[in-house]
Design an enzyme around this catalytic site. Structure first.
Site, mmCIF file in Angstrom:
data_model
loop_
_atom_site.group_PDB
_atom_site.id
_atom_site.type_symbol
_atom_site.label_atom_id
_atom_site.label_comp_id
_atom_site.label_asym_id
_atom_site.label_seq_id
_atom_site.Cartn_x
_atom_site.Cartn_y
_atom_site.Cartn_z
ATOM 1 N N GLU A 100 24.593 66.368 46.891
ATOM 2 C CA GLU A 100 26.035 66.201 47.107
ATOM 3 C C GLU A 100 26.813 66.914 46.003
ATOM 4 O O GLU A 100 26.276 67.169 44.921
ATOM 5 C CB GLU A 100 26.331 64.683 47.137
ATOM 6 C CG GLU A 100 27.781 64.275 47.207
ATOM 7 C CD GLU A 100 28.509 64.709 48.463
ATOM 8 O OE1 GLU A 100 28.438 65.908 48.798
ATOM 9 O OE2 GLU A 100 29.182 63.874 49.085
ATOM 10 N N ASP A 101 28.077 67.247 46.290
ATOM 11 C CA ASP A 101 28.892 67.907 45.269
ATOM 12 C C ASP A 101 29.448 66.927 44.251
ATOM 13 O O ASP A 101 29.360 67.149 43.049
ATOM 14 C CB ASP A 101 30.031 68.727 45.920
ATOM 15 C CG ASP A 101 30.895 67.932 46.900
ATOM 16 O OD1 ASP A 101 30.603 66.736 47.149
ATOM 17 O OD2 ASP A 101 31.858 68.496 47.435
ATOM 18 N N ASP A 104 32.885 60.197 44.071
ATOM 19 C CA ASP A 104 34.217 59.779 43.622
ATOM 20 C C ASP A 104 34.321 58.261 43.805
ATOM 21 O O ASP A 104 33.822 57.508 42.975
ATOM 22 C CB ASP A 104 35.233 60.577 44.462
ATOM 23 C CG ASP A 104 36.663 60.386 44.037
ATOM 24 O OD1 ASP A 104 36.921 60.248 42.838
ATOM 25 O OD2 ASP A 104 37.551 60.394 44.912
ATOM 26 N N PHE A 153 41.256 66.370 39.839
ATOM 27 C CA PHE A 153 40.773 66.927 41.102
ATOM 28 C C PHE A 153 40.095 68.261 40.843
ATOM 29 O O PHE A 153 40.700 69.211 40.356
ATOM 30 C CB PHE A 153 41.900 67.068 42.132
ATOM 31 C CG PHE A 153 41.335 67.203 43.514
ATOM 32 C CD1 PHE A 153 40.862 66.095 44.201
ATOM 33 C CD2 PHE A 153 41.214 68.448 44.111
ATOM 34 C CE1 PHE A 153 40.294 66.220 45.460
ATOM 35 C CE2 PHE A 153 40.638 68.588 45.378
ATOM 36 C CZ PHE A 153 40.176 67.461 46.050
ATOM 37 N N ARG A 166 36.776 77.070 47.551
ATOM 38 C CA ARG A 166 35.318 76.856 47.506
ATOM 39 C C ARG A 166 34.600 78.053 46.888
ATOM 40 O O ARG A 166 33.509 77.929 46.371
ATOM 41 C CB ARG A 166 34.761 76.653 48.924
ATOM 42 C CG ARG A 166 35.234 75.382 49.615
ATOM 43 C CD ARG A 166 34.371 75.160 50.850
ATOM 44 N NE ARG A 166 34.956 74.200 51.783
ATOM 45 C CZ ARG A 166 34.816 72.884 51.711
ATOM 46 N NH1 ARG A 166 34.103 72.355 50.740
ATOM 47 N NH2 ARG A 166 35.365 72.095 52.617
HETATM 48 P P1 IMP Z 1 33.883 59.507 47.849
HETATM 49 O O1 IMP Z 1 33.473 58.997 49.191
HETATM 50 O O2 IMP Z 1 35.236 58.987 47.435
HETATM 51 O O3 IMP Z 1 32.846 59.305 46.778
HETATM 52 O O4 IMP Z 1 34.158 61.040 48.004
HETATM 53 C C1 IMP Z 1 33.221 61.940 48.107
HETATM 54 C C2 IMP Z 1 33.736 63.213 48.754
HETATM 55 O O5 IMP Z 1 35.131 63.443 48.512
HETATM 56 C C3 IMP Z 1 33.009 64.365 48.133
HETATM 57 O O6 IMP Z 1 31.887 64.679 48.879
HETATM 58 C C4 IMP Z 1 34.050 65.448 48.162
HETATM 59 O O7 IMP Z 1 33.944 66.161 49.368
HETATM 60 C C5 IMP Z 1 35.377 64.765 48.123
HETATM 61 N N1 IMP Z 1 35.936 64.775 46.752
HETATM 62 C C6 IMP Z 1 36.036 63.743 45.882
HETATM 63 N N2 IMP Z 1 36.581 64.114 44.718
HETATM 64 C C7 IMP Z 1 36.818 65.434 44.840
HETATM 65 C C8 IMP Z 1 37.351 66.430 43.942
HETATM 66 O O8 IMP Z 1 37.720 66.187 42.764
HETATM 67 N N3 IMP Z 1 37.416 67.683 44.440
HETATM 68 C C9 IMP Z 1 37.019 68.024 45.701
HETATM 69 N N4 IMP Z 1 36.507 67.139 46.558
HETATM 70 C C10 IMP Z 1 36.403 65.860 46.140
HETATM 71 MG MG MG Z 2 31.497 66.340 49.951
#
Ligand code: IMP
Ligand code: MG
Length: 178
Positions: A100-101, A104, A153, A166
């Protein structure tokens, strides 16, 4: 409409390359005597990281892709998670490494790891390039982590804002101004 400003480099491409090699070495060591894992790229954000990571894997692996709904054009998670594209391999009895990238709130990974466990995976581990620990709502164990970052962000190296940025080589901070 707010103005988008690429504020500063958070993680340079060179640091990403070094960290990716280190994570690949750890995965090689951990899985050398295990049954062939499936490395799962979470589209689209992890695509750059995934492509670089798997090139440094020297054990047998299968690769697959999954897509999960993202934020669209906002910078905050709704907590609602939806599978957009499912895996093509069967996960039952398999060792899975999710790539995963960024983690959050944790909602996305909590949902995905749960669903792979329910589908009978033998093991499910998580490799994430980035984590924002201060934003966590749901606890997520990250087995292979690249970098912890502050609550900003991040864009670049696969990470987007509204499907753009990207293609940047470095990971940068995006600031929105009115
Ligand atoms: P989560 O479900 O809140 O943990 O979010 C995860 C997804 O939100 C990641 O796979 C990203 O695609 C997107 N995301 C969360 N934070 C960022 C950020 O700082 N930049 C870009 N995408 C983000
Ligand atoms: Mg993602």
């Amino acid at each position: 409409m707010s103005k988008e400003i690429i504020d500063k480099i958070l993680i340079s491409h060179e640091d990403i390359v070094n960290k990716t090699n280190e994570l690949a070495r750890r995965i090689n060591d951990d899985y050398r005597n295990e049954e062939t894992p499936i490395m799962v790229c979470v589209l689209k954000g992890a695509v750059m990281f995934f492509a670089d990571l798997v090139q440094h894997i020297d054990i047998d692996v299968a690769i697959d892709f999954i897509a999960i709904s993202s934020y669209g054009n906002t910078t905050r998670s709704s907590g609602e998670v939806k599978m957009v594209k499912d895996l093509s391999c069967c996960v039952e009895g398999r060792n899975i490494i999710i790539v995963e990238d960024i983690i959050d709130s944790g909602y996305t990974m909590h949902y995905l790891m749960n669903s792979l466990n329910i589908r009978g995976a033998k093991s499910v581990k998580l490799c994430s390039l980035l984590s924002k620990p201060s934003r966590r709502v749901v606890p997520v164990e990250i087995d292979y982590l690249g970098f912890e970052i502050p609550d900003e962000f991040a864009i670049g190296y696969g990470l987007d804002f509204d499907e753009r940025y990207r293609n940047l080589k470095d990971i940068c901070v995006l600031r929105l101004e009115d």
